[in-house]
Scaffold this active site. Structure first.
Site, mmCIF file in Angstrom:
data_model
loop_
_atom_site.group_PDB
_atom_site.id
_atom_site.type_symbol
_atom_site.label_atom_id
_atom_site.label_comp_id
_atom_site.label_asym_id
_atom_site.label_seq_id
_atom_site.Cartn_x
_atom_site.Cartn_y
_atom_site.Cartn_z
ATOM 1 N N LEU B 638 -50.637 20.642 -12.605
ATOM 2 C CA LEU B 638 -49.460 21.506 -12.717
ATOM 3 C C LEU B 638 -48.693 21.219 -13.992
ATOM 4 O O LEU B 638 -48.149 22.120 -14.626
ATOM 5 C CB LEU B 638 -48.556 21.311 -11.497
ATOM 6 C CG LEU B 638 -49.193 21.679 -10.150
ATOM 7 C CD1 LEU B 638 -48.282 21.263 -9.002
ATOM 8 C CD2 LEU B 638 -49.505 23.175 -10.088
ATOM 9 N N GLU B 713 -52.334 8.464 -6.342
ATOM 10 C CA GLU B 713 -53.047 7.236 -5.988
ATOM 11 C C GLU B 713 -54.319 7.026 -6.808
ATOM 12 O O GLU B 713 -54.701 5.895 -7.078
ATOM 13 C CB GLU B 713 -53.449 7.238 -4.507
ATOM 14 C CG GLU B 713 -52.637 8.130 -3.626
ATOM 15 C CD GLU B 713 -51.492 7.470 -2.882
ATOM 16 O OE1 GLU B 713 -51.515 6.247 -2.692
ATOM 17 O OE2 GLU B 713 -50.558 8.198 -2.506
#
Lengths: 175, 746, 331
Positions: B638, B713
């Site tokens: 994004l 992560e």
């Protein structure tokens, strides 16, 4: 008194005036403004700023001198506000992150931190910026290795370190 | 103003100005009038009972408003079960609430709450509370608990079975040409965000407002409401800025409810900030653990069998282990597999999520063992992994929704200069330094929420928009990227959009955990904003005064806030024209999104590849990480600026995991030996090399509307293994423990 | 933190008199140890006497080529002083490798000499600690002691002395100047730091109210060729696992004179006299360095967790000497 062969012989005053332990009125010069505040002598500069003077930019990350989030300047030098007692700063100039920008115009280091994405959560950022601006004044930003070493007193758990170095480089090279 | 899509652009953080000026207000920065301060008193023994609490001296200290103990604190209403906060339900970090009785389960467990008018007075009075204990023997380490281990039915809030099997692992191992059996040990880790957990509680009648440092405002709201027996409608939670979490603010611990109880008791707003020391005993941790891998392969290095067992301590109340075996069981094609979690009860709080929870530890074991296999067979480590590449999710045989793993290997290797690596250990030098190159694979699941994720979009007649969802931004950049998502869906420049979050008064979003935030929140925001655009277009084509009157809505496009016919752009009008003409100050739409049922038929994972170069001083055992290169395929990116920052941060977490971060229980005292940032070492600037992040483009139509797989992560997964593999390459020494420290290399 | 009261002194005699007259008063300089341990309830003074306004900040040349460093000169100021950098590089290096830039701006040189140990059992007011609470026992002896001392230890205390800069200073035979109730005293630095023995709570031979006013560093020509080598887990902002301050006078490949001290491994800044003795007159080669290091560490008393520090200290000594003398060091 300085050299060992010129011992001090000044007579001692009988009793030094003692203040506290109850709250005492002190005046702190913060970001160029004199601020009167009632604090117990045990109150740290950090808690005086945050809890009494509504200046919450300096952050409490450890309260033990191990993270750098509370970095402010006292008499122009970067120090840790958590290990500084507020009452010891009477008569000294305290500068916090809130005093860095000129009105709406950000300090070059603040702009560089935004451009370089030199933070994520932002919590250590006021301390990083106060340290970074001081670092340039101290003259310890000749290369990345030196910047890294002299910025190592400011922990960034998001680990934006490479970007923090980039921001400092940017400002250094613009100067 | 630009017409290019906002999504995918490296837009500066929209909250950057607040953060660089000190204007960002975190939970401990809010200062309601007449605020009092609460300080927790923690148990000094790991096991036993409180036999007496003498509060006389503390009460006589100045400014004390209340001292709450199990003798006078109101009991909790209900203890909700432990469910990961992504489930969207109450999410206590453990199913134990302190101060209900005199039993001590772990050192640091709150035994009193002291409230005073200033912080200094509260801290001092807390030190004056004299607690006496009857201490009983404690168990806190793997060495102590090993013989009492059991296999739980399930761990991780019931979501992960204690034992998983496919094929016949014993037969597979017996048939293998090569077998490796290796055991790995891990010190415990603590999140240590620089912002300590903090809650400011304010009551107005029976209405409670909490300013809480949390990954999910609804998680705090629902948990505190359940504990206090309140309707969620009476609890509002605000969290506009959060100073990092990394998992320790993903579940809801005791302190928000204690702050609320203390505030009700003293009739004043109360701030409760944990001390740095309390951050080691109050918000969970990554547990100490031991993992054993038995791996069988054929002569070409193809895996035949994998047995992966883990042993770790859990609390007296919950069966918790971080799911270390998950991704390590899914990454490679391997017919025969057995994974087993073994737990033992220990005098600790329930461990919790910590960045890459499970993947960071499990993939360390697997990827070091894979490196051994490559070394033993004389196969290049990248080639070995390509030979074991799995076209489907090995656990279900479902196809991947998208992969990119092979490209991650290729692009990472190229960027790193992997071809320059000579295979033999100790074959690269730079002066006195031994140089080593290592790599590892990375994977992280794409999790979806269990219930609909909601957002609201509002367009004002001046052509600006506000999009709202309850999520806080704890450094992920969600406020920035959702501005971009909304802008594209509405056909507005991103500068005319604003995101509001961090408030349970806004449409509900589950806690942003497990790298799921960007995917699920962008889905909700996109859905709401697209619905608003469609509503406006529909109104325009129905409006006889609109130039678009009678047009097919599907033929209308919006750019820069102007609706127009795609094939005849001159025909159209702005949103503002439409609203003004119709006396509409604003128009609003809501949207909700849930994962599609179709997604259950796919394996959904983010993939990556990690490469690292280390220098080792063989005399002094000193390690310097020279560079790290990570190639990741996180689906649609994004905002590459914020995404790269998160990936870089994750990789440096891998560095900390590999070389620095450790805590140990002193078994005689049942307490952590490290209790601050002076002895729990996290990387400082000088430890952090420059990091190169390579983004590999993959399109994913399955995971969510925008194909976002998450970046929180994956940056850490495999990073510690790449570093340990580089250390092996540099020195010829295989260290099977984390962290690797100087004494391991002397 | 307990309630405290506060006085600010502007003359040394006032400060000394105020503290000497009151067993419950402490001096406050940079505060980096004092405030930290006040907050931990490890130090419990009733009053602090702020000495930061005392005129003890100078760094002055001595006729013998040495320096007199005022006790309130900050670590950062001393590290930057040209005289220190040129004549005593190991002092400047030790300062710059200590703590962080912020702490170095705060911490005074006198305070550095007076800093307390970082042992976790000392810092935790509820753990047994013979240093903090004589007779209560030592939590570290059979606790987590990876970072603890291997030299100068006793069965009562194994806490490592934390100072970096005290290590080169002890190598340089620096002297501590104090003003106290009984006037001016001068303490050889090696005598200023006490071994724990059976009295680990006694760290210095100072009486209550005796104030460090300066540090005298005698001139030493070979100190111009000196270095400070520090080994630690983290690259910065951490105390030493081992450190070495070394100065060498080398002629024709022979060590004419040497100064050597160790940090991070002992209960006080550790002057390596045995090693110095062996090195004096020896050829500057790896064999001699190793022999000297081995002999110096022969007395090491280790635990399973900190045994590596003895070996690491030996290697650090060898590396420092090899670097300083330009000797090839095999690895």
């Amino acid at each position: 008194m300085s050299a060992p062969d010129i011992p001090s012989r000044a007579p001692a005053r009988a009793v030094l005036p003692e203040r506290g332990p109850e709250p005492v009125r002190i005046t702190l010069t913060v970001n160029g403004v004199d601020r009167a505040v009632e604090v117990e002598p045990r109150v740290s500069l950090l808690d005086a700023l945050r809890e009494r003077l509504d200046l919450t930019g300096a952050k409490k990350g450890c309260d033990q001198g191990t993270c750098g989030a509370c970095t402010v300047w006292v008499d122009g030098r970067r120090v840790l506000a958590c290990l500084t007692l507020a009452i010891t700063c009477e008569g000294r100039e305290v500068t916090t992150i809130e005093g860095l920008a000129e009105g709406d115009e950000l300090h070059a280091m603040q702009s560089a931190f935004i451009e370089q994405d030199a933070f994520q959560c932002g919590y250590c950022t006021p301390g990083q910026i106060m340290s970074a601006v001081a670092l340039l004044k101290e003259g310890h930003a000749s290369d990345d290795r030196e910047i890294a070493e002299w910025m190592s007193g400011n922990i960034c758990r998001c680990a934006a370190y490479p970007h923090i170095r980039a921001a400092i480089r940017t400002v250094r090279d613009r100067a | 103003m630009t017409t290019a899509p906002a999504v995918g652009r490296p837009v500066d953080r929209v909250d950057g100005r607040h953060k660089v000026t000190g204007g960002a207000h975190y939970s401990a920065d809010v200062r309601p009038t007449d605020r009092a301060h609460a300080v927790l008193v923690g148990a000094r023994v790991p096991s036993g009972r409180v036999t007496g609490i003498d509060t006389d001296e503390a009460r006589q200290a100045g400014g004390v408003l209340a001292i709450l103990t199990h003798e006078n604190l109101p009991g909790i209403a209900t203890q909700p079960p432990l469910l990961p906060s992504l489930a969207g339900m109450p999410a206590p970090g453990q199913t134990f609430f302190p101060l209900q009785d005199e039993v001590v389960h772990y050192s640091g467990q709150p035994v009193a709450v002291v409230v005073a008018d200033t912080l200094e007075r509260a801290q001092h009075a807390a030190a004056l509370v004299r607690v006496t204990y009857q201490e009983t023997p404690s168990v806190t380490t793997v060495a102590q608990g090993r013989d009492d281990a059991y296999v739980p039915d399930a761990i991780f809030g019931g979501f992960v079975p204690g034992r998983s099997v496919r094929g016949d692992v014993e037969a597979g191992l017996a048939a293998a040409d090569v077998r490796i059996d290796a055991t790995y040990t891990y010190a415990a880790n603590h999140h240590n965000p620089i912002e300590p957990a903090a809650t400011t509680a304010v009551w107005d009648g029976d209405q409670l407002t909490l300013y809480d440092a949390t990954q999910g405002v609804a998680a705090t709201q629902l948990t505190v409401a359940a504990l206090l027996g309140l309707s969620p409608s009476k609890v509002r939670v605000l969290s506009h800025f959060v100073g990092g979490s990394f998992g320790c603010k993903a579940m809801i611990w005791a302190h928000p409810a204690l702050a609320a109880l203390a505030a009700r008791h003293v009739g004043r707003p109360v701030k409760l900030s944990l001390t740095r020391e309390q951050m080691f005993t109050s918000v969970g941790h990554r547990e100490e653990q031991e993992q054993r891998i038995e791996l069988g392969a054929d002569k070409e290095g193809r895996l035949v069998a994998l047995r992966h067992h883990k042993l770790s301590p859990t609390s007296p109340f919950d069966d918790w282990a971080e799911p270390s075996l998950g991704v390590a069981s899914q990454l490679y094609a391997c017919a025969h597999y057995e994974g087993v979690y073994r737990l033992f009860r220990a005098n600790t709080m329930t461990p919790t999520f910590m960045r890459a929870p499970g993947e960071a530890s499990g993939m360390f074991a697997l990827e070091c063992t894979m490196d051994d296999l490559a070394h033993q067979l004389g196969i290049d480590p990248v080639e070995l992994r390509l030979r074991n590449y799995s076209e489907t999710d090995p656990t279900t045989k479902n196809p991947w929704s998208s992969t990119g793993l092979k490209e991650c290997y290729a692009r990472g290797a190229e960027r790193f200069g992997w071809h320059r690596r000579r295979p033999a250990p100790r074959s690269h030098r730079d002066g006195d330094w031994l140089i080593g190159y290592g790599m590892a694979a990375a994977g992280y699941p794409v999790y979806g929420p269990n219930n609909p994720q909601r957002a609201r979009a509002r367009l004002y007649a001046d052509g600006t928009a506000v999009v709202q969802a309850a999520t806080p931004d704890f450094g992920t950049g969600v406020a920035t990227v959702m501005t971009q998502v909304a802008a594209d869906a509405l056909g507005l420049p991103w500068e005319r959009c604003r995101f509001e979050g961090g408030d349970t008064a806004l449409p509900g979003i589950a806690a942003a955990v497990g790298s799921a935030g960007a995917g699920m929140i962008s889905a909700a925001v996109h859905t709401a904003a697209a619905r608003l655009r469609d509503q406006l277009v529909a109104q325009a084509v129905a409006d006889s005064q609109s130039p678009l009157h009678g047009a097919d809505p599907a033929a209308v496009t919006v750019r820069d806030g102007r609706m127009m016919l795609r094939d005849a752009p001159a025909t159209g009008e702005t949103y503002g024209d439409l609203l003004h003409r119709n006396f509409l100050p604003d128009v609003e739409a809501s949207g909700a999104w849930s994962p599609s049922p179709e997604s259950h038929h796919y394996g959904m994972m983010t993939f990556g590849a990690q490469f690292a170069e280390v220098a080792v001083d063989p005399d002094l055992g000193v390690v310097r990480v020279r560079r790290m290169v990570g190639a990741f395929a996180p689906g649609r990116v994004l905002n590459p600026k914020t995404a790269r920052s998160q990936l870089m941060g994750g990789m440096l977490w891998g560095l900390g995991q590999a070389l620095l971060e450790a805590n140990y229980m002193d078994p005689r005292r049942g307490r952590w030996v490290a209790s601050g940032l002076g002895d729990y070492l996290v990387p400082v600037n000088a430890d952090a090399p420059d990091i190169e992040v390579e983004l590999v483009d993959v399109t994913d139509d399955i995971v969510n509307p925008l194909g976002v797989k998450g970046v929180g992560e994956i940056g850490q997964v495999g990073a510690a293994a790449a570093l340990a593999n580089a250390l092996h390459h540099a020195t010829g020494r295989r260290v099977r423990k984390l962290p690797v420290t100087i004494e391991d290399l002397l | 933190m307990r309630p405290i009261s506060y006085s600010r002194a502007t003359a040394v005699a006032d400060a000394v008199a105020a503290v000497a007259a009151d067993p419950t008063s402490d001096f406050l300089a940079g505060g980096t140890t004092e405030v930290d341990l006040l907050r931990q309830n490890v130090l419990l003074p009733r009053r602090l006497v702020d000495i930061n306004d005392l005129p003890l900040t100078g760094i002055e040349d001595r006729p013998d080529g040495g320096l007199y460093i005022g006790a309130l000169a900050r670590m950062s100021e001393v590290a930057e002083a040209p005289a220190v950098r040129e004549r005593f590089p190991m002092v400047a290096e030790a300062l710059v490798l200590g703590a962080s830039a912020q702490l170095r701006h705060m911490a005074s040189m006198g305070g550095n000499m007076m800093q307390r140990v970082r042992c976790g059992y000392f810092r935790d007011a509820s753990s047994p600690c013979n240093k903090r609470d004589p007779g209560s026992g030592c939590g570290a002896l059979d606790g987590f002691n990876r970072g603890h001392a291997v030299l100068g230890v006793s069965e009562h205390c194994i806490a490592t002395h934390p100072s970096d800069v005290a290590v080169p200073l002890v190598a340089l035979d620096a002297r501590i100047h104090t003003e106290g109730p009984h006037g001016r005293q001068v303490h050889a630095l090696d005598d200023f730091f006490l071994l724990p023995g059976a009295t680990p709570h006694l760290e210095h031979p100072l009486e209550h109210g005796e104030l460090v006013v300066g540090i005298e560093v005698p001139g030493l020509a070979m100190a111009r060729s000196s270095c400070y080598l520090k080994v630690r887990d983290r690259e910065s902002y951490e105390f030493a696992l081992t450190s070495v301050a070394a100065a060498v006078d080398l002629a024709d490949g022979v060590i004419r004179d040497v100064r050597l001290a160790l940090g991070g491994v002992a209960t006080k800044p550790w002057r390596a006299r045995r090693a110095e003795e062996l090195l004096r007159g020896a050829p500057a080669d790896i064999g001699a360095f190793r022999r000297a290091a081995r002999e110096e560490l022969a007395a090491a008393r280790t635990t399973p967790l900190n045994a590596f520090k003895a070996e690491l200290a030996r290697r650090t000594v060898v590396r420092a000497l090899a670097t300083l003398t330009g000797t090839e060091h095999a690895s």
